[in-house]
Design an enzyme around this catalytic site. Structure first.
Site, PDB file in Angstrom:
ATOM      1  N   VAL A 260       0.511  -1.140  -0.075  1.00 26.82           N
ATOM      2  CA  VAL A 260      -0.066  -0.302  -0.243  1.00 26.82           C
ATOM      3  C   VAL A 260       1.095   1.634   0.189  1.00 26.82           C
ATOM      4  O   VAL A 260       2.448   1.560   0.620  1.00 26.82           O
ATOM      5  CB  VAL A 260      -1.098   0.232   1.157  1.00 26.82           C
ATOM      6  CG1 VAL A 260      -1.805   1.373   1.648  1.00 26.82           C
ATOM      7  CG2 VAL A 260      -2.087  -1.441   1.489  1.00 26.82           C
TER       8      VAL A 260
ATOM      9  N   GLY B 281       0.128  -7.255   2.047  1.00 23.24           N
ATOM     10  CA  GLY B 281      -1.400  -6.800   0.249  1.00 23.24           C
ATOM     11  C   GLY B 281      -0.221  -7.562  -1.421  1.00 23.24           C
ATOM     12  O   GLY B 281      -0.888  -8.471  -1.341  1.00 23.24           O
TER      13      GLY B 281
ATOM     14  N   ILE C 127     -35.274   8.449 -22.950  1.00 27.19           N
ATOM     15  CA  ILE C 127     -36.501   8.063 -23.296  1.00 27.19           C
ATOM     16  C   ILE C 127     -37.431   9.447 -23.245  1.00 27.19           C
ATOM     17  O   ILE C 127     -37.663   9.900 -22.721  1.00 27.19           O
ATOM     18  CB  ILE C 127     -37.117   7.221 -22.562  1.00 27.19           C
ATOM     19  CG1 ILE C 127     -35.757   5.433 -22.034  1.00 27.19           C
ATOM     20  CG2 ILE C 127     -38.372   6.409 -22.027  1.00 27.19           C
ATOM     21  CD1 ILE C 127     -36.138   5.173 -20.476  1.00 27.19           C
TER      22      ILE C 127
ATOM     23  N   ALA D 158     -31.794   7.826 -18.433  1.00 30.03           N
ATOM     24  CA  ALA D 158     -31.961   6.396 -18.423  1.00 30.03           C
ATOM     25  C   ALA D 158     -31.978   5.632 -18.997  1.00 30.03           C
ATOM     26  O   ALA D 158     -31.793   4.513 -19.429  1.00 30.03           O
ATOM     27  CB  ALA D 158     -33.871   6.202 -17.519  1.00 30.03           C
TER      28      ALA D 158
END
Length: 585
Positions: free
Chosen positions: A158, A201, A423, A463
């Protein structure tokens, strides 16, 4: 003598032709468009160079006898098959300009794999902010396509000064280890070529894959020398403690934990150890030979063939001016095998096209937005209505629901060609059930359990961006490709500014005040929307997974199609498919 043929030959051997050659007039009119696209591509190329040159100069890494991550990938991947992804991804706006990993799709020994490697030029391959999200996208892709994940690990742990942005959280740097466990559980192998020092890690990154191969100078460990030597029971440092730290560091420097003599000779974690960096990658290649993969003839319905029309013509066909219309089928004709397309319900829902095409000889479903204008449409707005291409209406939504469902039944992977303004809105559209029908498409997508890819040709708005197979469909969407023309926003900047300031304008005018200050704010908003919808911005934030030049789009379609059929989780025998028969009637 045996007689052989491709499956369902009457349907797939010769499908309807699409597309036409560009005329001299088309080419002449497209010259300005070509120049505008070239300007965007130059900006993108400059940004790519900046990412690739992040960290130490490649020459310094090579001078130490090491290969860079780019060298390693080039050596590992079959020539001409590399499709990079997430080049610009940098959601935390790191000072490094990247997430310190390099990934993409590529063939190894003739088989597709998702490949990712730590960039050993950037803080020795450290974990930095946004990197875990990048890794999770890659593991999701391997899961969706059901193909191997190949790691090139060279991870120094890290970046400690920013650990709060990296280490914890539900999608933090520990989450990929659980994703690796999930891939192993699902039978998807994770192969790992390990280089350099990989503590903490980096150690878990080294150990969590299925197959571990190491360079002789590599090590993986729960903690490195600095971590072991830095433990202080006092809770603070003083002269005595610092002197102890110095001695501990000297001792551990000579013999770092987790060396090859530990993990090959003692624990036997490492399957192989190689003297050269290339040798480790050769070992990965050898393991890839044993990966499950069907021969293409199991699923190909025709011999692979290039489109009839060259891909570079897309730079003339697709207008960079978002308000200009174009023939969407001409785009498709530059992507599909032999420029053929078997269209589903062409006379219904004209604002979208749906149908079956061949990519690399494999059948795929294709869904996209048509552009232009449609008279007396949509029907729920009356005879004098005019539908606008790029917008979704009732019939188009119903058609997409049906087609996606059929693709799910026949196990046809889907390629979405998105260029949408949204839409249809207003009371008539609500009465026509567009809200529910849009959500129904999302439900249909989720029910299919199909691999999908999305190409953001130009606009992704409101959307409709979700409904048209966008990256939000992350159980299905393997990756989303942008182009130099891509824009993504809830609504266009001008529309947003009008919505935000229209009442303010009325109020100011009624009061007899100067409108210029409001106009200035509106234009600032328009510019902000523009700046935050550019292709590079979209790629940095992860709205798209890569920016690809228009002539190269077919390469990604081929990678997606071939990878989808390499080892599918579910098989529909071609002769039992219903969709081609439904199309023919």
């Amino acid at each position: 003598m045996a007689r052989k043929q491709k499956p369902l030959r009457p349907y797939f051997e010769k499908m309807p032709d699409i597309g036409k050659e560009l005329t001299k007039r088309d080419l002449s009119m497209g010259k300005r468009n070509l120049a505008d696209i070239k300007e965007q591509e130059d900006l993108i190329a400059e940004a790519v160079k900046k990412v690739e040159e992040a960290g130490k100069p490649a020459e310094k890494v090579r001078a130490r006898g090491q290969m860079t991550v780019y060298d390693r990938i080039e050596y590992l991947v079959d020539e001409g098959t590399w499709c990079p992804l997430h080049t610009f991804f940098n959601p935390a706006d790191n000072e490094e300009g990247c997430t310190a990993v390099v990934d993409g799709l590529g063939k190894i020994e003739g088989k597709w794999a998702v490949i990712i490697g730590f960039d050993n030029k950037v803080i020795a391959g450290a974990w930095i902010a946004g990197q875990s999200e990048n890794i999770l996208r890659v593991t999701d892709m391997a899961k969706r396509l059901n193909i191997p994940l190949v790691w090139i690990t060279n991870c120094s742990g890290v970046k400690l000064p920013e650990q709060e942005d990296i280490y914890p959280n539900r999608r933090g740097s520990g989450t990929p280890f659980f994703r690796h466990a999930e891939l192993n559980k699902l039978g998807i192998p994770v192969l790992n070529a390990i280089y350099g020092t990989n503590p903490a890690g980096g150690g878990y990154q080294g150990i969590s894959p299925t197959i571990l191969l190491a360079h002789e100078g590599a090590n993986i460990a729960v903690g490195g020398a600095g971590i072991v030597g830095g433990m202080s029971p006092k809770g603070h440092f003083d002269l005595e403690g610092v002197q102890g730290l110095i001695e501990a560091t000297k001792n551990f420097k000579a013999k770092a934990p987790g060396r090859v003599e530990t993990h090959f000779d003692h624990t036997a974690y490492f399957r192989e150890v190689h003297e050269t960096e290339q040798g480790v990658l050769d070992g990965i290649k050898d393991y890839m030979k044993g990966i499950p993969a069907y021969a293409p003839r199991f699923f190909q319905v025709a011999e692979p063939v290039e489109p009839k029309f060259p891909g570079d013509e897309l730079n003339y066909i697709l207008p960079i001016n978002q308000k200009r219309v174009y023939d969407s089928i001409e785009v498709l004709a530059r992507l599909t095998d032999n420029s053929e397309f078997m269209e589903y319900r062409p006379d219904y829902g004209p604002e979208v096209f749906t149908g079956v095409a061949k990519i690399g000889g494999f059948p795929v479903g294709v869904i996209g937005n048509r552009q232009g204008f449609f008279k007396n449409y949509p029907e729920y707005r009356g005879e004098d209505a005019t539908g606008v291409g790029g917008k979704l209406y009732r019939q188009g939504l119903i058609k997409m629901n049906e087609f996606v469902t059929f693709c799910g039944r026949d196990n046809l992977p889907i390629i979405w060609l998105q260029d949408t303004t949204g839409i249809d809105v207003g009371d008539p559209s609500e009465e026509a059930e567009l809200l529910a029908l849009g959500q129904s498409v999302i439900y249909s997508i989720e029910k299919t359990d199909l691999p999908m890819m999305c190409i953001m040709l130009r606009k992704g708005s409101a959307a409709a961006h979700y409904v048209l197979g966008g990256p939000q469909a992350n159980e299905n969407n393997a990756f989303t490709i942008g182009t130099p023309l891509t824009e993504i926003y809830v609504m266009h900047g001008e529309t947003a500014a009008a919505a935000a300031y229209s009442r303010r304008l009325v109020k100011e005018q009624d009061a007899g005040r100067d409108l210029e200050p409001v106009i200035e704010k509106m234009n600032q908003m328009v510019q902000s929307y523009y700046d935050k919808s550019r292709p590079i911005f979209c790629a940095q934030r992860g709205f798209i997974d890569e920016i690809v030049s228009l002539p190269l789009l077919r390469n990604y379609c081929l990678a997606f199609s071939e990878a989808s059929y390499q080892n599918p989780k579910s098989i529909t025998p071609v002769h039992q498919m219903i969709l081609p028969r439904t199309i023919r009637g």
